[in-house]
Write an enzyme that holds these catalytic residues in place. Structure first.
Site, PDB file in Angstrom:
ATOM      1  N   ASP A 231       0.378   4.615   9.163  1.00 49.98           N
ATOM      2  CA  ASP A 231       0.915   4.158   8.644  1.00 49.98           C
ATOM      3  C   ASP A 231      -0.151   4.040   6.653  1.00 49.98           C
ATOM      4  O   ASP A 231      -1.154   4.889   7.634  1.00 49.98           O
ATOM      5  CB  ASP A 231       0.648   2.753   9.070  1.00 49.98           C
ATOM      6  CG  ASP A 231       1.147   1.379   8.317  1.00 49.98           C
ATOM      7  OD1 ASP A 231       2.264   1.615   7.261  1.00 49.98           O
ATOM      8  OD2 ASP A 231       0.520   0.578   6.654  1.00 49.98           O
ATOM      9  N   GLU A 264       2.683   8.615   8.423  1.00 47.56           N
ATOM     10  CA  GLU A 264       3.531   8.558   7.389  1.00 47.56           C
ATOM     11  C   GLU A 264       3.135   8.928   5.608  1.00 47.56           C
ATOM     12  O   GLU A 264       2.458   8.584   5.095  1.00 47.56           O
ATOM     13  CB  GLU A 264       3.604   7.394   6.935  1.00 47.56           C
ATOM     14  CG  GLU A 264       4.604   6.284   6.451  1.00 47.56           C
ATOM     15  CD  GLU A 264       4.523   4.894   5.806  1.00 47.56           C
ATOM     16  OE1 GLU A 264       5.705   3.658   5.273  1.00 47.56           O
ATOM     17  OE2 GLU A 264       3.590   4.071   5.893  1.00 47.56           O
TER      18      GLU A 264
END
Length: 506
Positions: A231, A264
Site C-alpha cells: 500500500d 500501489e
C-alpha cells in the site's frame, strides 16, 4: 435470453462455472479421444493445460477471514480464481469508517476482520481450495490521529509514539510544508518524506524501521501468505521497499523469489515518480488502464482493444496488475464502479478477455457515504459477507449490502473462459459502434455489446467449426451458436456479452 434463429437453447447438465481444473479435465478427455483417431487433435484447438490463463485474482474488500475461507471453498476455487487479496490484517485504530483499517496501531494480527488464528485458518483453507492468499500490507505509515488512543487489540498509541514499536525518531518530519503534509506531487521529497493526509510517515530509509517492517511481513509469510500488495508504495523510495522485502523467505526460497509483490504506484502526468522505477521489486498496479477503460467505454468502446499497447502510458504486460475498479477508485470516481451496473460488468469481461496484465477483479459492498465502512456488530466486528442466491449487476442494494461482483455471471464465466484460452494470442479483433469482439487464438471468442440496441451481425473467428455454448449465460441451459467456415452469426442483446471456448463445444 430469448431464442433466436442464431441462438438456440439446448439442455445440458448443470455447470454454473468452470475453473482451470475443468478445462484440464476436458483437455485430457479430448486428448484421449484423439489418441484413438487417425489424426491427433491439434493442441492449439484444445483448452490450455499449462495454467497460463489461471492468473485472475479477486480483492474481497473488508471481508472477514471466516467469510474469505468459506468463499475460497464454495466459489473462488471452483470458479477458477487463482488468488484472493485480503484487506490489511494488522491492529488498527477504532472507528466505523473503511479507512480505519489503513491506520495501523501495531503489527499484531488482530483486527475487526478476525483474529490471528482465524487468519491462519483462512490461509490454509484457501490453499486447500487451490487459491493463493495475498495481503494488503500497510508499511508506509501508522495512524493519522493527533490525539492519543487505543487500538483494536488494546495497544496504546500517540501520533508518533507506539510503545515497544516506534518512537518519534522513527518517523519523517519533512519540514517542506507548513503542515508537514504533502502539498505538491511534483516534488519527490515531499511525496516520499512528508505525510499523506496526516498519516505518521515512517523513515523507511533507516535500518531499524526496515528491520521491524521486514519482521512483520515475514510473520505473514510464515503463516502461508503467498503475496503482498504494498500500500502507498509511491510514498516510499523503491530502494526502501527493496530493502524491506529482501530478507523475506518463503518455503525453500532464500530470497522471497516466489512471493508475489504488487505495488500501489499511481501514475501522474509529468510527476517525477513513475511506476517504472518500482519494477525491480515486482509488479505495479497500472492505474492508467482502469481510468482509460472508463473513458473509452463512455465514448468509443472499440478503443478498449488498444489499451495496454502504448509504452509511454503503460508498463509492460508482465509487470502490470490491471483492474476495472478498486476500493479507492470506486469512491473517488476515477474508474467505473458497481453503481455503473452493466457497464461495470462488461468492462470486466473485456479486461478478462484481453492479454494485457494480470487481472484483479474487485468485490466490495454498497454505499452512499464514501467514508462508510462495512456492516459491523455493536462491538465493531465486521459482519461476515454473504452473497445471496443470484448476484447480478444493477441489483437494488441497501447500503452495506455485499455486491459480490466476482459472482456476477459475466465475470465468473470469463474467469473460467480465461483458464481455457491460456496465453493464446489476441486475434480476430472487431469493433463497430458500441460493440467489440476479439478472439484468443483458436480457443475462445468474445463479443460485447455496450449499446442500447440488439446487435445482429456475422463475425470471423478462428474457433474450430462446430457448435458452442455461451459460458456467460449463468444458467443450466446452453445458448448455442454454430461456427461454420470460420464464420459465426451472433445476436447480442443490448448491454450484454457472449463468450465461447473450446471447452464448451456441444
Amino acid at each position: 435470453m430469448t431464442p433466436t434463429p442464431f441462438a438456440e437453447p439446448t439442455p445440458r447438465a448443470p455447470r454454473r462455472r468452470r475453473g482451470v481444473l475443468v478445462a484440464t479435465a476436458v483437455a485430457v478427455a479430448v486428448a484421449a479421444l484423439g489418441a484413438c483417431s487417425s489424426e491427433p487433435a491439434d493442441p492449439a484447438t484444445q483448452p490450455a493445460t499449462d495454467g497460463s490463463g489461471h492468473d485472475v485474482g479477486v480483492q474481497l474488500f473488508q471481508w472477514t477471514w471466516d467469510a474469505i475461507a468459506a468463499e475460497c471453498t464454495d466459489d473462488l476455487g471452483p470458479a477458477g480464481y487463482a488468488w484472493v487479496l485480503t484487506s490489511p490484517p494488522q491492529e488498527h485504530v477504532l472507528g466505523g469508517q473503511w479507512w480505519t483499517a489503513y491506520q495501523p496501531v501495531s503489527y499484531l494480527l488482530e483486527s475487526r476482520l478476525g483474529t490471528r488464528e482465524q487468519f491462519a485458518a483462512m490461509v490454509a483453507t484457501c490453499h486447500d481450495a487451490g487459491v493463493d492468499v495475498r495481503v494488503d500490507a500497510v508499511v508506509n505509515h501508522m495512524t493519522g490521529q493527533d490525539e492519543p488512543g487505543t487500538g483494536w487489540a488494546g495497544s496504546s498509541y500517540e501520533h508518533y509514539e507506539y510503545p515497544g514499536i516506534w518512537t518519534y525518531d522513527d518517523f519523517h518530519h519533512c519540514g517542506l510544508s507548513t503542515s508537514d503534509d504533502i502539498v505538491s506531487y511534483f516534488d519527490r521529497a515531499q511525496v516520499q518524506t512528508c505525510e499523506l493526509v496526516n498519516l505518521a510517515d515512517l523513515a523507511t530509509e533507516t535500518a531499524p524501521v526496515r528491520e521491524r517492517l521486514s519482521a512483520y511481513l515475514q510473520d505473514l509469510v510464515s503463516l502461508g501468505v503467498d503475496g503482498l500488495r504494498i500500500d502507498a508504495a509511491k510514498h516510499m523510495a523503491a530502494d526502501d521497499i527493496a530493502a524491506i522485502l529482501a530478507p523475506l523467505t518463503k518455503g525453500d526460497a532464500d530470497d522471497g523469489a516466489d512471493l508475489a509483490i504488487m505495488q500501489e504506484v499511481i501514475r501522474g502526468s509529468a510527476e517525477p515518480i513513475s511506476p517504472d522505477e518500482y519494477l525491480g521489486n515486482g509488479q505495479v498496479y497500472e492505474f492508467t488502464y482502469g481510468k482509460e477503460l472508463k473513458g473509452v467505454i463512455a465514448g468509443s468502446p472499440g478503443l478498449a482493444l488498444e489499451l495496454g499497447d502504448a509504452t509511454a502510458r503503460y508498463v509492460p504486460s508482465d509487470d502490470a496488475v490491471v483492474f476495472v475498479e478498486n476500493h479507492d477508485t470506486e469512491r473517488n470516481g476515477s474508474t467505473l464502479s458497481y453503481q455503473d451496473g452493466t457497464d461495470d460488468a462488461l468492462a470486466t469481461v473485456l479486461m478478462l478477455a484481453g492479454a494485457y496484465g494480470t487481472p484483479q477483479v474487485y468485490s466490495g459492498y454498497s454505499f452512499t457515504d464514501t467514508d462508510a465502512g462495512p456492516q459491523q456488530l455493536d462491538d465493531g466486528e465486521v459482519v461476515d459477507a454473504t452473497c445471496g442466491g443470484d448476484p447480478r449487476p444493477g441489483a437494488d442494494l441497501k447500503d452495506g449490502a455485499w455486491v459480490c461482483q466476482h459472482r456476477w455471471p459475466q465475470v465468473a464465466g470469463m474467469v473460467g473462459w480465461r483458464g481455457v484460452v491460456g496465453d493464446a494470442p489476441v486475434v480476430d479483433t472487431w469493433s463497430e459502434g458500441d460493440a467489440v469482439a476479439l478472439g484468443r487464438g483458436q480457443r475462445g471468442f468474445v463479443v460485447v455489446n455496450f449499446g442500447d440496441d440488439e446487435l445482429r451481425t456475422t463475425l470471423t473467428t478462428s474457433l474450430p467449426d462446430g457448435s458452442y455454448c455461451d459460458v456467460l449465460a449463468g444458467g443450466e441451459d446452453c445458448t448455442k451458436v454454430t461456427v461454420e467456415d470460420g464464420r459465426v452469426d451472433v445476436v447480442v442483446p443490448a448491454g450484454a456479452a457472449l463468450a465461447w471456448d473450446v471447452a464448451d463445444r456441444v
